[in-house]
Motif scaffolding. Sequence first.
Motif, PDB file in Angstrom:
ATOM      1  N   LYS A   3       0.863  -1.186   0.000  1.00 22.45           N
ATOM      2  CA  LYS A   3       0.000   0.000   0.000  1.00 22.45           C
ATOM      3  C   LYS A   3       0.893   1.228   0.000  1.00 22.45           C
ATOM      4  N   ILE A   4       0.603   2.157  -0.908  1.00 20.67           N
ATOM      5  CA  ILE A   4       1.350   3.408  -1.004  1.00 20.67           C
ATOM      6  C   ILE A   4       0.365   4.558  -0.852  1.00 20.67           C
ATOM      7  N   LEU A   5       0.631   5.436   0.097  1.00 24.00           N
ATOM      8  CA  LEU A   5      -0.212   6.606   0.301  1.00 24.00           C
ATOM      9  C   LEU A   5       0.587   7.843  -0.086  1.00 24.00           C
ATOM     10  N   PHE A   6      -0.025   8.740  -0.846  1.00 25.09           N
ATOM     11  CA  PHE A   6       0.686   9.989  -1.133  1.00 25.09           C
ATOM     12  C   PHE A   6      -0.229  11.189  -1.017  1.00 25.09           C
ATOM     13  N   ALA A   7       0.389  12.299  -0.611  1.00 27.73           N
ATOM     14  CA  ALA A   7      -0.361  13.524  -0.372  1.00 27.73           C
ATOM     15  C   ALA A   7       0.332  14.705  -1.041  1.00 27.73           C
ATOM     16  N   ASP A   8      -0.434  15.428  -1.836  1.00 28.84           N
ATOM     17  CA  ASP A   8       0.046  16.663  -2.462  1.00 28.84           C
ATOM     18  C   ASP A   8      -1.179  17.483  -2.826  1.00 28.84           C
ATOM     19  N   ASP A   9      -1.143  18.777  -2.548  1.00 26.29           N
ATOM     20  CA  ASP A   9      -2.297  19.620  -2.860  1.00 26.29           C
ATOM     21  C   ASP A   9      -2.393  19.976  -4.342  1.00 26.29           C
ATOM     22  N   SER A  10      -1.357  19.676  -5.111  1.00 23.82           N
ATOM     23  CA  SER A  10      -1.373  19.963  -6.546  1.00 23.82           C
ATOM     24  C   SER A  10      -1.934  18.765  -7.316  1.00 23.82           C
ATOM     25  N   SER A  11      -3.048  18.982  -8.019  1.00 22.46           N
ATOM     26  CA  SER A  11      -3.644  17.882  -8.793  1.00 22.46           C
ATOM     27  C   SER A  11      -2.688  17.439  -9.903  1.00 22.46           C
ATOM     28  N   LEU A  51       4.746   6.189   2.595  1.00 24.91           N
ATOM     29  CA  LEU A  51       4.057   7.483   2.559  1.00 24.91           C
ATOM     30  C   LEU A  51       4.914   8.447   1.747  1.00 24.91           C
ATOM     31  N   ILE A  52       4.302   9.068   0.750  1.00 24.26           N
ATOM     32  CA  ILE A  52       4.966  10.110  -0.038  1.00 24.26           C
ATOM     33  C   ILE A  52       4.199  11.391   0.234  1.00 24.26           C
ATOM     34  N   THR A  53       4.897  12.441   0.665  1.00 19.59           N
ATOM     35  CA  THR A  53       4.181  13.670   0.997  1.00 19.59           C
ATOM     36  C   THR A  53       4.931  14.927   0.571  1.00 19.59           C
ATOM     37  N   ASP A  54       4.143  15.918   0.181  1.00 21.18           N
ATOM     38  CA  ASP A  54       4.639  17.267  -0.042  1.00 21.18           C
ATOM     39  C   ASP A  54       4.780  17.899   1.343  1.00 21.18           C
ATOM     40  N   LEU A  55       5.531  18.981   1.452  1.00 20.09           N
ATOM     41  CA  LEU A  55       5.618  19.685   2.738  1.00 20.09           C
ATOM     42  C   LEU A  55       4.588  20.799   2.829  1.00 20.09           C
ATOM     43  N   LEU A  56       4.474  21.595   1.777  1.00 21.20           N
ATOM     44  CA  LEU A  56       3.589  22.768   1.822  1.00 21.20           C
ATOM     45  C   LEU A  56       2.200  22.414   1.301  1.00 21.20           C
ATOM     46  N   MET A  57       1.276  22.174   2.245  1.00 18.55           N
ATOM     47  CA  MET A  57      -0.104  21.842   1.899  1.00 18.55           C
ATOM     48  C   MET A  57      -1.037  22.562   2.875  1.00 18.55           C
ATOM     49  N   PRO A  58      -2.279  22.830   2.448  1.00 15.04           N
ATOM     50  CA  PRO A  58      -3.252  23.453   3.355  1.00 15.04           C
ATOM     51  C   PRO A  58      -3.741  22.455   4.414  1.00 15.04           C
ATOM     52  N   GLU A  59      -4.336  22.964   5.458  1.00 10.57           N
ATOM     53  CA  GLU A  59      -4.934  22.215   6.575  1.00 10.57           C
ATOM     54  C   GLU A  59      -3.917  21.538   7.483  1.00 10.57           C
ATOM     55  N   MET A  60      -2.963  20.793   6.923  1.00  9.66           N
ATOM     56  CA  MET A  60      -1.872  20.218   7.703  1.00  9.66           C
ATOM     57  C   MET A  60      -0.703  20.018   6.741  1.00  9.66           C
ATOM     58  N   THR A  61       0.450  20.581   7.096  1.00  6.48           N
ATOM     59  CA  THR A  61       1.610  20.446   6.216  1.00  6.48           C
ATOM     60  C   THR A  61       2.168  19.028   6.307  1.00  6.48           C
ATOM     61  N   GLY A  62       3.045  18.702   5.368  1.00  4.67           N
ATOM     62  CA  GLY A  62       3.706  17.400   5.404  1.00  4.67           C
ATOM     63  C   GLY A  62       4.555  17.244   6.652  1.00  4.67           C
ATOM     64  N   GLU A  63       5.168  18.341   7.067  1.00  4.60           N
ATOM     65  CA  GLU A  63       5.986  18.314   8.282  1.00  4.60           C
ATOM     66  C   GLU A  63       5.113  18.019   9.508  1.00  4.60           C
ATOM     67  N   GLU A  64       3.961  18.702   9.612  1.00  2.00           N
ATOM     68  CA  GLU A  64       3.024  18.456  10.714  1.00  2.00           C
ATOM     69  C   GLU A  64       2.505  17.017  10.669  1.00  2.00           C
ATOM     70  N   LEU A  65       2.241  16.527   9.469  1.00  6.32           N
ATOM     71  CA  LEU A  65       1.777  15.150   9.284  1.00  6.32           C
ATOM     72  C   LEU A  65       2.791  14.151   9.838  1.00  6.32           C
ATOM     73  N   LEU A  66       4.044  14.304   9.462  1.00  4.90           N
ATOM     74  CA  LEU A  66       5.089  13.370   9.915  1.00  4.90           C
ATOM     75  C   LEU A  66       5.279  13.439  11.426  1.00  4.90           C
ATOM     76  N   HIS A  67       5.237  14.657  11.976  1.00  3.24           N
ATOM     77  CA  HIS A  67       5.350  14.798  13.436  1.00  3.24           C
ATOM     78  C   HIS A  67       4.162  14.155  14.149  1.00  3.24           C
ATOM     79  N   LYS A  68       2.954  14.371  13.623  1.00  4.87           N
ATOM     80  CA  LYS A  68       1.755  13.819  14.258  1.00  4.87           C
ATOM     81  C   LYS A  68       1.776  12.286  14.206  1.00  4.87           C
ATOM     82  N   LEU A  69       2.176  11.722  13.080  1.00  7.56           N
ATOM     83  CA  LEU A  69       2.274  10.264  12.977  1.00  7.56           C
ATOM     84  C   LEU A  69       3.274   9.736  14.005  1.00  7.56           C
TER      85      LEU A  69
END
Length: 124
Positions: A3-11, A51-69
């Motif tokens: 399973k691969i999850l990725f997050a980026d605000d750019s479509s 997990l593949i993530t961008d850093l600069l995203m609305p609502e929760m940044t990638g950095e906040e995401l990694l810290h929260k996890l």
Amino acid sequence: MMKILFADDSSFIRSIILKTLKANFETAEIISCINGKEAYEQFVAQKPDILITDLLMPEMTGEELLHKLHDNGYHAKAIVVSADIQTKTKEELVALGLLDFVNKPLTADKLNLIVNLIRGQENA
């Protein structure tokens, strides 16, 4: 099945990453998110291998995401794909067990790097 999850605000970036992952990991389940908040919820529900993530995203940044996890006891094998990579941020995230950073803009070589990082985890 991987399973691969990725997050980026750019479509646009999401479509490039999705196309690359589907072409290289045909049997993988691929979960796409538009921000860190959605990615956190999906990570908790789906328990992805990567997990593949961008850093600069609305609502929760990638950095906040990694810290929260990390703070909630989840070990994320993460790859950060971002145009904004500062040394201090990079050092903090590496301490959380980050696999690697890939600078935007994405090129064929950088997409191959992401694929190879995932393949390395697949065989680990």
